[in-house]
Design a protein around this motif. Sequence first.
Motif, PDB file in Angstrom:
ATOM      1  N   ASP A 127      24.134  28.540  51.585  1.00  0.00           N
ATOM      2  CA  ASP A 127      24.980  28.664  52.760  1.00  0.00           C
ATOM      3  C   ASP A 127      24.435  29.724  53.717  1.00  0.00           C
ATOM      4  OD1 ASP A 127      26.894  26.680  52.347  1.00  0.00           O
ATOM      5  OD2 ASP A 127      28.229  27.984  51.211  1.00  0.00           O
ATOM      6  N   ALA A 128      23.939  30.816  53.165  1.00  0.00           N
ATOM      7  CA  ALA A 128      23.362  31.864  54.005  1.00  0.00           C
ATOM      8  C   ALA A 128      22.096  31.359  54.706  1.00  0.00           C
ATOM      9  CB  ALA A 128      23.053  33.100  53.164  1.00  0.00           C
ATOM     10  N   TYR A 129      21.290  30.619  53.982  1.00  0.00           N
ATOM     11  CA  TYR A 129      20.043  30.101  54.561  1.00  0.00           C
ATOM     12  C   TYR A 129      20.311  29.190  55.759  1.00  0.00           C
ATOM     13  CZ  TYR A 129      15.853  27.147  54.877  1.00  0.00           C
ATOM     14  OH  TYR A 129      14.762  26.442  55.323  1.00  0.00           O
ATOM     15  N   VAL A 130      21.284  28.307  55.645  1.00  0.00           N
ATOM     16  CA  VAL A 130      21.548  27.356  56.728  1.00  0.00           C
ATOM     17  C   VAL A 130      22.637  27.866  57.679  1.00  0.00           C
ATOM     18  CG1 VAL A 130      20.823  25.391  55.344  1.00  0.00           C
ATOM     19  CG2 VAL A 130      23.250  26.025  55.389  1.00  0.00           C
ATOM     20  N   ALA A 131      23.056  29.125  57.491  1.00  0.00           N
ATOM     21  CA  ALA A 131      24.067  29.755  58.348  1.00  0.00           C
ATOM     22  C   ALA A 131      25.372  28.960  58.370  1.00  0.00           C
ATOM     23  CB  ALA A 131      23.521  29.950  59.770  1.00  0.00           C
ATOM     24  N   ASN A 132      25.822  28.567  57.199  1.00  0.00           N
ATOM     25  CA  ASN A 132      27.088  27.834  57.096  1.00  0.00           C
ATOM     26  C   ASN A 132      28.245  28.831  57.115  1.00  0.00           C
ATOM     27  OD1 ASN A 132      29.095  25.954  56.673  1.00  0.00           O
ATOM     28  ND2 ASN A 132      28.742  25.815  54.473  1.00  0.00           N
ATOM     29  N   VAL A 133      29.039  28.785  58.174  1.00  0.00           N
ATOM     30  CA  VAL A 133      30.133  29.756  58.345  1.00  0.00           C
ATOM     31  C   VAL A 133      31.461  29.212  57.849  1.00  0.00           C
ATOM     32  CG1 VAL A 133      28.989  30.868  60.295  1.00  0.00           C
ATOM     33  CG2 VAL A 133      30.538  28.940  60.709  1.00  0.00           C
ATOM     34  N   ASP A 134      31.445  28.063  57.198  1.00  0.00           N
ATOM     35  CA  ASP A 134      32.694  27.374  56.863  1.00  0.00           C
ATOM     36  C   ASP A 134      32.827  27.145  55.358  1.00  0.00           C
ATOM     37  OD1 ASP A 134      35.113  26.268  57.461  1.00  0.00           O
ATOM     38  OD2 ASP A 134      34.330  24.358  58.202  1.00  0.00           O
ATOM     39  N   ARG A 135      32.847  28.264  54.590  1.00  0.00           N
ATOM     40  CA  ARG A 135      33.055  28.146  53.151  1.00  0.00           C
ATOM     41  C   ARG A 135      33.873  29.362  52.676  1.00  0.00           C
ATOM     42  NH1 ARG A 135      30.799  23.742  50.891  1.00  0.00           N
ATOM     43  NH2 ARG A 135      28.643  24.405  51.235  1.00  0.00           N
ATOM     44  N   SER A 136      35.036  29.565  53.286  1.00  0.00           N
ATOM     45  CA  SER A 136      35.889  30.695  52.941  1.00  0.00           C
ATOM     46  C   SER A 136      37.075  30.205  52.125  1.00  0.00           C
ATOM     47  CB  SER A 136      36.381  31.384  54.210  1.00  0.00           C
ATOM     48  OG  SER A 136      37.305  30.542  54.892  1.00  0.00           O
ATOM     49  N   TRP A 137      37.900  31.138  51.652  1.00  0.00           N
ATOM     50  CA  TRP A 137      39.102  30.739  50.920  1.00  0.00           C
ATOM     51  C   TRP A 137      40.090  30.022  51.834  1.00  0.00           C
ATOM     52  CZ3 TRP A 137      39.156  30.027  46.043  1.00  0.00           C
ATOM     53  CH2 TRP A 137      38.413  30.826  45.180  1.00  0.00           C
ATOM     54  N   ARG A 138      40.000  30.230  53.135  1.00  0.00           N
ATOM     55  CA  ARG A 138      40.872  29.488  54.062  1.00  0.00           C
ATOM     56  C   ARG A 138      40.519  28.008  54.068  1.00  0.00           C
ATOM     57  NH1 ARG A 138      39.271  33.939  56.694  1.00  0.00           N
ATOM     58  NH2 ARG A 138      37.708  32.770  57.893  1.00  0.00           N
ATOM     59  N   ASN A 139      39.243  27.735  53.866  1.00  0.00           N
ATOM     60  CA  ASN A 139      38.757  26.353  53.882  1.00  0.00           C
ATOM     61  C   ASN A 139      37.469  26.328  53.058  1.00  0.00           C
ATOM     62  OD1 ASN A 139      38.433  23.645  54.476  1.00  0.00           O
ATOM     63  ND2 ASN A 139      37.473  24.035  56.452  1.00  0.00           N
ATOM     64  N   THR A 140      37.597  26.039  51.776  1.00  0.00           N
ATOM     65  CA  THR A 140      36.433  26.156  50.895  1.00  0.00           C
ATOM     66  C   THR A 140      35.398  25.056  51.106  1.00  0.00           C
ATOM     67  OG1 THR A 140      37.443  24.876  49.085  1.00  0.00           O
ATOM     68  CG2 THR A 140      37.856  27.263  49.134  1.00  0.00           C
ATOM     69  N   ASN A 141      35.828  23.910  51.623  1.00  0.00           N
ATOM     70  CA  ASN A 141      34.935  22.749  51.738  1.00  0.00           C
ATOM     71  C   ASN A 141      34.247  22.453  50.402  1.00  0.00           C
ATOM     72  OD1 ASN A 141      35.387  21.865  54.392  1.00  0.00           O
ATOM     73  ND2 ASN A 141      34.117  23.515  55.196  1.00  0.00           N
ATOM     74  N   LEU A 142      35.046  22.585  49.357  1.00  0.00           N
ATOM     75  CA  LEU A 142      34.631  22.248  48.000  1.00  0.00           C
ATOM     76  C   LEU A 142      35.704  21.352  47.396  1.00  0.00           C
ATOM     77  CD1 LEU A 142      33.637  25.835  46.822  1.00  0.00           C
ATOM     78  CD2 LEU A 142      32.031  23.982  47.309  1.00  0.00           C
TER      79      LEU A 142
END
Length: 245
Positions: A127-142
Amino acid sequence: MSLPIVTATRYVLPLREGGSLPGVVEGNDLGTYVLKFHGAGQGPKALVAEIIVGELFRRLGLRVPELKLMELDPAIGKSEPDHEIQELLIRSAGLNLAVDFLPGSFGYDGSSGKPDDTTMARILWLDAYVANVDRSWRNTNLLVWHKDLWLIDHGAALYFHHSWMSAERFTTLPYDAADHVFADVAPAVPGIDAELAAAITPQLLVDAIGLVPDEWIAEGDRDRYLGHLTARLADRSAWLPGGAR
């Protein structure tokens, strides 16, 4: 190598939790998919990020639902009673991105148990490599499906392409891991850095970028994606979670 192409046969229902109004759609291969539309507000660049990042993650051993391209006939939209959705379907005639629907899956919230530390660290690194800003506890996208963890919704990654910031700037763009769902394992990330960096070969990047259909990418932009991702891979000290190698 290219993504399979199927044809939409029926629009089933919208998934309104997504800002771009993805919908559940049936295909002529009898499959059911979450369809992401090139005519949505985020435009085709969100679909480009979905393909490139999804393929990278899949090739590096993480679970990502199968991706296909889907032809959408605008006639499907004419029978949709919701005006907003009808406009979106008509505007998105042609190729769109179909993500395999995982029936019975549910959003990951940690209550069903965490993955092992190595898996969490790999996800955080990527996620850091591709600068993915959308993987938080608000919205895990998992998603959890059959007790396995699946990664979804990568349209917010690679955001350098919205303004085409320079490769030099993207190379040193810091990644704020504090809000990441797996922030706790950041100290373990440097230990897997060399392994993951070595696995992302130039050919892997070329293959992932090559899956994007010509309709969604401007002439010369494949080389720009390759240049940005290669440069960020070469100098990881500025963005590596957990500190420099």
